[in-house]
Design an enzyme around this catalytic site. Structure first.
Site, mmCIF file in Angstrom:
data_model
loop_
_atom_site.group_PDB
_atom_site.id
_atom_site.type_symbol
_atom_site.label_atom_id
_atom_site.label_comp_id
_atom_site.label_asym_id
_atom_site.label_seq_id
_atom_site.Cartn_x
_atom_site.Cartn_y
_atom_site.Cartn_z
ATOM 1 N N GLU A 84 0.821 -1.201 0.000
ATOM 2 C CA GLU A 84 0.000 0.000 0.000
ATOM 3 C C GLU A 84 0.859 1.255 0.000
ATOM 4 O O GLU A 84 2.014 1.243 0.449
ATOM 5 C CB GLU A 84 -0.924 -0.001 1.211
ATOM 6 N N CYS A 105 3.678 8.291 0.663
ATOM 7 C CA CYS A 105 4.320 7.367 1.589
ATOM 8 C C CYS A 105 4.403 6.006 0.905
ATOM 9 O O CYS A 105 3.379 5.432 0.523
ATOM 10 C CB CYS A 105 3.501 7.287 2.871
ATOM 11 N N CYS A 112 6.962 -6.956 7.460
ATOM 12 C CA CYS A 112 8.146 -6.403 8.111
ATOM 13 C C CYS A 112 8.601 -7.354 9.212
ATOM 14 O O CYS A 112 7.778 -7.989 9.881
ATOM 15 C CB CYS A 112 7.831 -5.028 8.711
ATOM 16 N N CYS A 116 7.763 -3.418 15.284
ATOM 17 C CA CYS A 116 7.474 -2.250 16.115
ATOM 18 C C CYS A 116 6.058 -2.390 16.681
ATOM 19 O O CYS A 116 5.123 -2.734 15.956
ATOM 20 C CB CYS A 116 7.602 -0.968 15.298
ATOM 21 N N CYS A 119 2.692 -0.911 15.079
ATOM 22 C CA CYS A 119 2.579 -0.937 13.630
ATOM 23 C C CYS A 119 1.893 -2.205 13.136
ATOM 24 O O CYS A 119 2.169 -3.313 13.616
ATOM 25 C CB CYS A 119 3.983 -0.828 13.020
ATOM 26 N N CYS A 333 0.403 2.150 8.916
ATOM 27 C CA CYS A 333 1.177 1.371 7.948
ATOM 28 C C CYS A 333 0.758 -0.103 7.953
ATOM 29 O O CYS A 333 0.784 -0.752 8.988
ATOM 30 C CB CYS A 333 2.667 1.463 8.255
#
Length: 354
Positions: A84, A105, A112, A116, A119, A333
């Site tokens: 995205e 962005c 990932c 984090c 997120c 995100c």
């Protein structure tokens, strides 16, 4: 491909080198949809290109539009995974830019590995790195969908950009080159969770790219609750790498700080953060936590956020409080991608975590 590698391939096929410029012009300037659309190339050359190369634009599957005109685009890749991108309208508080800018962005990975805690990108783990064409292709696709020129790029969508540094820099070459998207390097910001060796490597890169650090905690004990990467490279190592960055680059650093209620929003954290930012001559971008389904964090009150900001400002630090755009469109995100891949059964619904 860049002009040199494409020209070398053309030479091997008995074609003149100048065709490389024509081909890349069709792709990045004229935004051609197919090799057959490259009408100033011979039929024989087009057949060779079709045999040896894949011209596969990102498949746009969904757009979420926000009340503040922020738009999130969901793209399906050639292997049916999703990424995205978010097109953010003009905002004078975003990286100190003028109010007539459009910032995109961009994602650098599918998923990932860095986890984090605030997120959505890492909730289903890491799948793969994006190729340079898939990174730069998000810019091309967003411009085609919006009908607007992208003025600024921020590599802080899905994924850790510096964990895909070689492909990222290859994409940056496409994005900044005259033959590509021709966007100046000073309009590019790379955001990282704090990969110290890669920060140092990027500092030695000749282009004047901007750097933003996902800090989110001014001390190791607080940052460690939010950023697992802090266990490998603590704040002392991170700030040492940022000192090295400042010795090599002219642009001010940006420290990103997501405010999470009763986790990192104490006024003591604000005072410590002010000291770090002042020493690094860094700007601070404060972002109230953006709710993510599956996570239990809470955003602080606006009064609390403003009190945190005011401590920074009173200490002489350039600080902005971004009452973030896109809160009504799953703009955190990886959030839209997570929903889509869960619905399609590509991934299992993540368990709630804290």
């Amino acid at each position: 491909m860049n002009p040199e590698t494409l020209a070398e391939w053309l030479k091997g096929e008995g074609e003149p080198a100048f065709r490389a410029g024509q081909i890349l012009n069709w792709i990045w300037k004229k935004k051609v949809a197919s090799i057959d659309g490259m009408t100033n190339l011979s039929a024989a050359l087009r057949a060779k290109l079709a045999e040896h190369f894949r011209l596969h634009a990102l498949e746009h599957t969904h757009t979420q539009g926000s009340k503040d005109t922020t738009r999130k685009f969901l793209f399906r890749l050639h292997d049916h995974r999703y990424v995205e991108s978010v097109l953010i309208p003009a905002n004078p508080a975003l990286y100190g830019e003028k109010s007539d800018r459009r910032t995109l962005c961009v994602s650098s990975q599918v998923g990932c590995a860095y986890g984090c805690k605030f997120c959505a990108s890492g909730l289903a783990g890491f799948t793969r790195n994006l190729q340079p064409s898939e990174i730069a292709g998000q810019v091309l696709a967003a411009e085609m969908l919006s009908g607007e020129r992208v003025d600024n790029l921020v590599f802080m969508g899905m994924g850790e950009p510096l964990a895909n540094l070689d492909n990222l820099l290859a994409a940056v070459s496409i994005i900044t080159s005259d033959w590509g998207l021709h966007l100046g390097a000073r309009h590019l910001t790379i955001s990282t969770s704090g990969l110290v060796p890669q920060i140092q490597k990027l500092a030695d890169h000749p282009q004047q790219i901007r750097l933003a650090i996902s800090l989110h905690g001014a001390t190791d004990d607080v940052r460690g609750q939010i950023m697992p990467v802090n266990k490998k490279w603590g704040t002392a190592e991170l700030f040492g790498a940022l000192d090295y960055w400042n010795s090599k680059k002219k642009q001010h650093l940006t420290l990103e700080y997501i405010l999470i209620d009763n986790v990192n929003d104490s006024l003591e954290q604000a005072r410590i953060l002010a000291g770090h930012a002042r020493r690094l001559n860094a700007k601070v971008n404060l972002i109230p936590y953006n709710t993510v389904e599956g996570l239990e964090w809470v955003r602080p009150s606006e009064t609390r956020c403003k009190a945190f900001r005011d401590i920074l400002k009173n200490a002489g630090v350039s600080a902005t409080l971004r009452l973030e755009k896109g809160h009504d469109i799953d703009a955190a995100c990886g959030q839209l991608r997570l929903k889509q891949e869960t619905e399609e059964g590509i991934i299992e619904a993540p368990m709630k975590q804290r």
